[in-house]
Scaffold this motif. Structure first.
Motif, PDB file in Angstrom:
ATOM      1  N   GLY A  27      63.769  21.657  45.909  1.00  0.00           N
ATOM      2  CA  GLY A  27      63.599  20.911  47.181  1.00  0.00           C
ATOM      3  C   GLY A  27      63.010  23.350  47.461  1.00  0.00           C
ATOM      4  N   ALA A  28      63.892  24.193  46.402  1.00  0.00           N
ATOM      5  CA  ALA A  28      63.117  25.134  46.424  1.00  0.00           C
ATOM      6  C   ALA A  28      61.971  26.156  47.332  1.00  0.00           C
ATOM      7  CB  ALA A  28      64.356  26.335  45.996  1.00  0.00           C
ATOM      8  N   CYS A  29      62.527  27.025  47.623  1.00  0.00           N
ATOM      9  CA  CYS A  29      60.919  27.912  47.986  1.00  0.00           C
ATOM     10  C   CYS A  29      60.874  29.273  46.483  1.00  0.00           C
ATOM     11  CB  CYS A  29      60.936  29.072  49.022  1.00  0.00           C
ATOM     12  SG  CYS A  29      59.251  30.054  49.300  1.00  0.00           S
ATOM     13  N   VAL A  30      60.416  28.450  45.653  1.00  0.00           N
ATOM     14  CA  VAL A  30      60.325  29.783  44.161  1.00  0.00           C
ATOM     15  C   VAL A  30      59.132  30.627  44.648  1.00  0.00           C
ATOM     16  CG1 VAL A  30      59.881  29.214  41.921  1.00  0.00           C
ATOM     17  CG2 VAL A  30      61.739  27.917  43.346  1.00  0.00           C
ATOM     18  N   ILE A  31      59.516  32.147  44.225  1.00  0.00           N
ATOM     19  CA  ILE A  31      58.262  32.823  44.205  1.00  0.00           C
ATOM     20  C   ILE A  31      58.313  33.520  42.837  1.00  0.00           C
ATOM     21  CG2 ILE A  31      57.742  34.970  44.736  1.00  0.00           C
ATOM     22  CD1 ILE A  31      59.811  34.962  47.114  1.00  0.00           C
ATOM     23  N   MET A  32      57.194  32.655  41.889  1.00  0.00           N
ATOM     24  CA  MET A  32      57.247  33.756  40.377  1.00  0.00           C
ATOM     25  C   MET A  32      56.629  34.400  40.004  1.00  0.00           C
ATOM     26  SD  MET A  32      54.921  29.892  39.169  1.00  0.00           S
ATOM     27  CE  MET A  32      55.023  29.721  37.971  1.00  0.00           C
ATOM     28  N   ALA A  33      57.317  35.487  39.955  1.00  0.00           N
ATOM     29  CA  ALA A  33      56.423  36.640  39.837  1.00  0.00           C
ATOM     30  C   ALA A  33      56.448  36.925  38.339  1.00  0.00           C
ATOM     31  CB  ALA A  33      58.436  37.480  40.029  1.00  0.00           C
ATOM     32  N   CYS A  34      55.256  37.546  37.933  1.00  0.00           N
ATOM     33  CA  CYS A  34      54.180  37.301  37.186  1.00  0.00           C
ATOM     34  C   CYS A  34      53.833  38.759  36.650  1.00  0.00           C
ATOM     35  CB  CYS A  34      53.376  36.105  36.657  1.00  0.00           C
ATOM     36  SG  CYS A  34      54.343  34.893  36.714  1.00  0.00           S
ATOM     37  N   ARG A  35      53.764  39.448  35.513  1.00  0.00           N
ATOM     38  CA  ARG A  35      53.093  40.333  34.857  1.00  0.00           C
ATOM     39  C   ARG A  35      51.574  39.857  35.361  1.00  0.00           C
ATOM     40  NH1 ARG A  35      52.882  42.842  29.181  1.00  0.00           N
ATOM     41  NH2 ARG A  35      52.035  40.172  28.764  1.00  0.00           N
ATOM     42  N   SER A  36      51.222  39.089  34.919  1.00  0.00           N
ATOM     43  CA  SER A  36      49.712  38.891  35.315  1.00  0.00           C
ATOM     44  C   SER A  36      49.174  37.294  36.370  1.00  0.00           C
ATOM     45  CB  SER A  36      48.663  38.005  33.929  1.00  0.00           C
ATOM     46  OG  SER A  36      48.044  37.261  34.058  1.00  0.00           O
ATOM     47  N   LEU A  37      48.524  37.869  37.125  1.00  0.00           N
ATOM     48  CA  LEU A  37      48.474  36.728  38.048  1.00  0.00           C
ATOM     49  C   LEU A  37      48.179  35.645  38.020  1.00  0.00           C
ATOM     50  CD1 LEU A  37      47.606  39.237  41.796  1.00  0.00           C
ATOM     51  CD2 LEU A  37      49.909  37.788  41.018  1.00  0.00           C
ATOM     52  N   GLN A  38      46.913  36.264  36.937  1.00  0.00           N
ATOM     53  CA  GLN A  38      46.264  34.831  36.449  1.00  0.00           C
ATOM     54  C   GLN A  38      46.848  33.590  35.215  1.00  0.00           C
ATOM     55  OE1 GLN A  38      42.710  35.964  33.303  1.00  0.00           O
ATOM     56  NE2 GLN A  38      42.057  33.521  33.272  1.00  0.00           N
ATOM     57  N   ARG A  39      47.542  34.285  34.920  1.00  0.00           N
ATOM     58  CA  ARG A  39      48.495  32.944  34.266  1.00  0.00           C
ATOM     59  C   ARG A  39      49.431  32.477  34.782  1.00  0.00           C
ATOM     60  NH1 ARG A  39      47.955  37.442  30.161  1.00  0.00           N
ATOM     61  NH2 ARG A  39      49.845  38.191  30.701  1.00  0.00           N
ATOM     62  N   GLY A  40      50.359  33.364  36.387  1.00  0.00           N
ATOM     63  CA  GLY A  40      50.952  32.697  37.097  1.00  0.00           C
ATOM     64  C   GLY A  40      50.138  31.922  37.745  1.00  0.00           C
ATOM     65  N   GLU A  41      49.589  31.504  37.072  1.00  0.00           N
ATOM     66  CA  GLU A  41      48.359  31.271  38.712  1.00  0.00           C
ATOM     67  C   GLU A  41      48.226  29.452  37.907  1.00  0.00           C
ATOM     68  OE1 GLU A  41      46.661  28.814  41.802  1.00  0.00           O
ATOM     69  OE2 GLU A  41      47.919  30.073  42.703  1.00  0.00           O
ATOM     70  N   ALA A  42      48.195  29.708  36.827  1.00  0.00           N
ATOM     71  CA  ALA A  42      47.656  28.254  35.999  1.00  0.00           C
ATOM     72  C   ALA A  42      49.150  27.975  35.592  1.00  0.00           C
ATOM     73  CB  ALA A  42      47.191  29.488  34.574  1.00  0.00           C
ATOM     74  N   ALA A  43      49.937  28.496  35.855  1.00  0.00           N
ATOM     75  CA  ALA A  43      51.225  27.864  35.160  1.00  0.00           C
ATOM     76  C   ALA A  43      51.593  27.407  36.377  1.00  0.00           C
ATOM     77  CB  ALA A  43      52.235  29.081  34.961  1.00  0.00           C
ATOM     78  N   ARG A  44      51.423  27.950  38.059  1.00  0.00           N
ATOM     79  CA  ARG A  44      51.821  27.121  39.409  1.00  0.00           C
ATOM     80  C   ARG A  44      51.117  25.778  39.061  1.00  0.00           C
ATOM     81  NH1 ARG A  44      50.054  25.719  43.778  1.00  0.00           N
ATOM     82  NH2 ARG A  44      47.947  26.715  42.865  1.00  0.00           N
ATOM     83  N   GLN A  45      49.860  26.055  38.638  1.00  0.00           N
ATOM     84  CA  GLN A  45      48.655  24.939  38.529  1.00  0.00           C
ATOM     85  C   GLN A  45      49.812  23.636  37.878  1.00  0.00           C
ATOM     86  OE1 GLN A  45      44.890  25.361  38.188  1.00  0.00           O
ATOM     87  NE2 GLN A  45      45.181  27.436  39.618  1.00  0.00           N
TER      88      GLN A  45
END
Length: 324
Positions: A27-45
């Motif tokens: 239930g948390a709003c989680v901010i994924m703080a990542c060096r690469s936005l591309q890898r971060g978005e892939a992980a989010r998906q």
């Protein structure tokens, strides 16, 4: 965790991704703080796809309710090895969110077999700067927002390797020599946890140091799998290593536990995923069978308070231009 805002650094891989996914599923709003936005978005998906399958998500994540109630999952750019990036990230977060409930200082590098720079953009040895100094600055900059939550929480990723850090890590920093960068970065996390408890006590912001254990995660990607050392290491990992869900257990527990459990400790609270007998910390704290989350005292010298205070002062000097 419903309704809480959480930041997890290095959330695109390994235990960071599992930590972020578990807190999001609860239930948390989680901010994924990542060096690469591309890898971060892939992980989010990948996380969103995992949550679409209840059976799969329960096998891979820590979910504390009968039915997952996801919060929000956001990706933001942060390179903790670069203090300029840390400053930009903190400014944007403060503008976007009125409060932060939990900061998980997870991102790190061990330097094993990887081609990494020797220094950060600010001239700090890369491993120590990435694992510790960047998180020190991030914590300092986000403290006002953490204090607005009425019980903010800071989770600092340490390691069993803190046992092999310098006797006085503050002197290792002040000398500018930075021996045993990885070990000292993890010992520094323990000292930071202790000092944060003192510095931020009046603002009701608590801190916990966690040891994820020996985990089969992305942190070992630098070891060549086709080498003799690589094959032996992979064999040892297959037998002894925890999976990423088990490795994230201490971080998730630290983020969720009550203030009373933390503030009652007379030493820096340090969580481990193994049963550790008091008469023999090692090798039990290093690897073994996952037995849940346990608290045990970290290895700190008798003058921990002085060392922690001096480390705080030395890192404040390193970050002076970014704390204003």
């Amino acid at each position: 965790m419903e309704g809480k805002t959480v930041i997890v650094t290095g959330a695109n891989a390994g235990i960071g991704k599992t930590t972020a996914a578990s807190l999001y599923a609860n239930g948390a709003c989680v901010i994924m703080a990542c060096r690469s936005l591309q890898r971060g978005e892939a992980a989010r998906q990948e996380i969103e796809a995992m949550l679409a399958s209840p059976e799969s998500s329960r096998k891979q994540l820590w979910i504390h309710s009968d039915r997952p109630h996801p919060g929000k999952l956001l990706v933001r750019e942060l390179d903790v090895s670069d203090l300029e990036s840390v400053k930009r990230f903190a400014i944007s977060i403060v503008k976007e969110f009125s409060k932060i409930d939990v900061l998980v200082n997870n991102a790190g590098i061990n330097g094993m077999g990887t081609d990494i720079p020797s220094k950060t953009p600010q001239g700090i040895p890369f491993i120590f700067g990435t694992n510790f100094v960047g998180h020190f600055l991030l914590t300092r900059l986000l403290h006002p927002n953490l204090s607005k939550s009425g019980g903010g929480r800071i989770v600092n990723l340490s390691s069993v390797m803190h046992h092999w850090g310098s006797k006085d890590v503050s002197k290792a920093v002040s000398s500018g020599k930075y021996p045993r960068q990885y070990q000292n970065s993890k010992l520094a996390m323990v000292h930071l946890t202790a000092e944060l408890q003192r510095q931020y006590a009046e603002t009701r912001v608590s801190s916990v140091a966690v040891n994820p254990g020996f985990v089969a995660s992305d942190i070992w990607r630098g070891i060549r799998p086709d080498s003799l050392v690589g094959r032996m290491f992979r064999l040892a990992m297959a037998v002894l290593a925890l999976d990423t869900k088990q490795g994230a257990a201490t971080s998730v527990a630290a983020a969720c536990m009550s203030d009373e459990e933390i503030c009652g400790s007379k030493v820096p609270l340090y969580l481990v995923p193994y049963w550790v007998p008091s008469f023999a910390r090692l090798p039990f704290e290093m690897m073994g069978v996952f037995t849940g989350v346990h608290s045990c005292p970290p290895r700190v010298s008798k003058n921990e308070k002085q060392i922690s205070m001096e480390l705080w002062k030395e890192c404040t000097k390193l970050c002076a231009g970014y704390l204003e």
